[in-house]
Design an enzyme around this catalytic site. Sequence first.
Site, PDB file in Angstrom:
ATOM      1  N   ASP A 185      64.029 -31.407  39.658  1.00 47.18           N
ATOM      2  CA  ASP A 185      64.592 -31.139  38.313  1.00 47.18           C
ATOM      3  C   ASP A 185      65.998 -31.679  38.220  1.00 47.18           C
ATOM      4  O   ASP A 185      66.940 -30.984  38.502  1.00 47.18           O
ATOM      5  CB  ASP A 185      64.551 -29.628  38.055  1.00 47.18           C
ATOM      6  CG  ASP A 185      64.965 -29.265  36.646  1.00 47.18           C
ATOM      7  OD1 ASP A 185      65.096 -30.170  35.804  1.00 47.18           O
ATOM      8  OD2 ASP A 185      65.183 -28.072  36.384  1.00 47.18           O
TER       9      ASP A 185
ATOM     10  N   ASP B 244      72.647 -33.369  35.417  1.00 47.60           N
ATOM     11  CA  ASP B 244      73.202 -32.123  35.947  1.00 47.60           C
ATOM     12  C   ASP B 244      72.104 -31.309  36.627  1.00 47.60           C
ATOM     13  O   ASP B 244      70.913 -31.482  36.344  1.00 47.60           O
ATOM     14  CB  ASP B 244      73.888 -31.306  34.842  1.00 47.60           C
ATOM     15  CG  ASP B 244      72.960 -30.950  33.687  1.00 47.60           C
ATOM     16  OD1 ASP B 244      72.066 -31.765  33.355  1.00 47.60           O
ATOM     17  OD2 ASP B 244      73.109 -29.855  33.114  1.00 47.60           O
TER      18      ASP B 244
ATOM     19  N   GLU C  21      72.201 -30.276  30.359  1.00 46.79           N
ATOM     20  CA  GLU C  21      70.896 -29.734  29.989  1.00 46.79           C
ATOM     21  C   GLU C  21      70.726 -28.329  30.556  1.00 46.79           C
ATOM     22  O   GLU C  21      70.189 -27.452  29.904  1.00 46.79           O
ATOM     23  CB  GLU C  21      69.761 -30.627  30.502  1.00 46.79           C
ATOM     24  CG  GLU C  21      68.406 -30.348  29.832  1.00 46.79           C
ATOM     25  CD  GLU C  21      67.624 -29.208  30.480  1.00 46.79           C
ATOM     26  OE1 GLU C  21      66.705 -28.671  29.838  1.00 46.79           O
ATOM     27  OE2 GLU C  21      67.921 -28.858  31.631  1.00 46.79           O
ATOM     28  N   GLU C  22      71.202 -28.156  31.789  1.00 44.75           N
ATOM     29  CA  GLU C  22      70.996 -26.868  32.465  1.00 44.75           C
ATOM     30  C   GLU C  22      71.985 -25.817  31.989  1.00 44.75           C
ATOM     31  O   GLU C  22      71.810 -24.633  32.267  1.00 44.75           O
ATOM     32  CB  GLU C  22      71.118 -27.045  33.983  1.00 44.75           C
ATOM     33  CG  GLU C  22      70.112 -28.025  34.587  1.00 44.75           C
ATOM     34  CD  GLU C  22      68.699 -27.456  34.612  1.00 44.75           C
ATOM     35  OE1 GLU C  22      68.463 -26.388  34.018  1.00 44.75           O
ATOM     36  OE2 GLU C  22      67.829 -28.102  35.222  1.00 44.75           O
TER      37      GLU C  22
HETATM   38 ZN   LIG Z   1      65.451 -30.062  33.992  1.00 47.81          ZN
END
Ligand SMILES: [Zn+2]
Length: 379
Positions: free
Chosen positions: A104, A73, A137-138
């Site tokens: 990222d 994600d 994760e985000e």
């Molecule tokens: Zn990350």
Amino acid sequence: MPTSPPHALSHAIELIRRTSVTPEDGGCQDYLESVLAPLGFARRRVDAGGVTNSVFSRPGDKPGCLAFAGHTDVVPTGPLDAWPHPPFAATVEDGVLHGRGAQDMKGSIACWLAALEGLLAGAEALPTLQLLITSDEEGESVDGTIRIVEHLEAAGQLPDAAVVGEPSSLREVGDTIRRGRRGVVQGTIEFVGKQGHSAYPDDADNAVHLAVGPLSRITAIDWGQAVDGFPPTSCQITNIEGGTGAMNVIPGRCRVTLDIRYNPGIDYAGILSRITDACAGVEAVIALQHQANAFSTADGPLLDDVCDSIRRITGVQTRRDTGGGTSDGRFLAAAGVPVVELGLTNDTIHQIGERVRIDELETLTRIYADIITHFEVQA
Ligand SMILES: [Zn+2]
């Protein structure tokens, strides 16, 4: 120096073009499966709460199990017209790959894939390999890596060590790794008084005045020193809100928010008791939440081996850092897995115009391959 496989860039392009704003996966993990299955990896889905989670694993021909952990994600783009190149087009220009997730962390996932392709084309004995990939994760991080770790724990398949592909590097790939992260406690304190007319203070109890003593005690708390390579614990008052907006009304409520980043010298219970003590004698509703545990991997073979790999490939001396916010590494560390974070540079993460230099992808691919090749089970 081994030659770098040419595939990291093409994998990164494929991943960026699969739009996956958190908690969406956008088909990224299906793409990983299409690359990994021919290399002998089996996929297990550990989806939870609408989040796509996958464990890819391949049995080794030597002892030990090394995991790569990452997320497919990405954070939202912000205003599309502000992007110099469309965020999901994966434009390549002048040696730079543009797109949301380039740093990222679709870029580093791409590098791990390319490293595996290069290694598995050879005859070298490799450890058992896992890729632990989430699409959460985000965002909230409540149904992501933590569910994968629970699954592996139940199956008795926790890895011996994990490399997390978060963009740890500052100026060049490998100049910084993260060996831990501070913990996070956030929340509110609501001071309770009695609203009234400011000309008649005897009939009221000013909640802002009530807050002054506790807040000055909170800002004066000695949280202790830097420990174990971590910066000192810090408590920041991030908001104060009280009053009705009228000049002549004594506020009956004052609401304060706190953000505390703590090192392993203290724990959540210790933080809560200090804040509670500081508010003694005043009516206050304290609602703190433990958002993330502090974690750290001790100096030892894993960190040494990763730094050795970086030095062999780039000649760079690596800083072992604990800065930044928190990361999914905390869930693996909490299960007892030594964790190191090593990824691309992080100067454009979460920004409009996120991008990465293509030569960084090549360098990181070679470093990852070296780490996998030299991985030994820790005694
Ligand atoms: Zn990350």
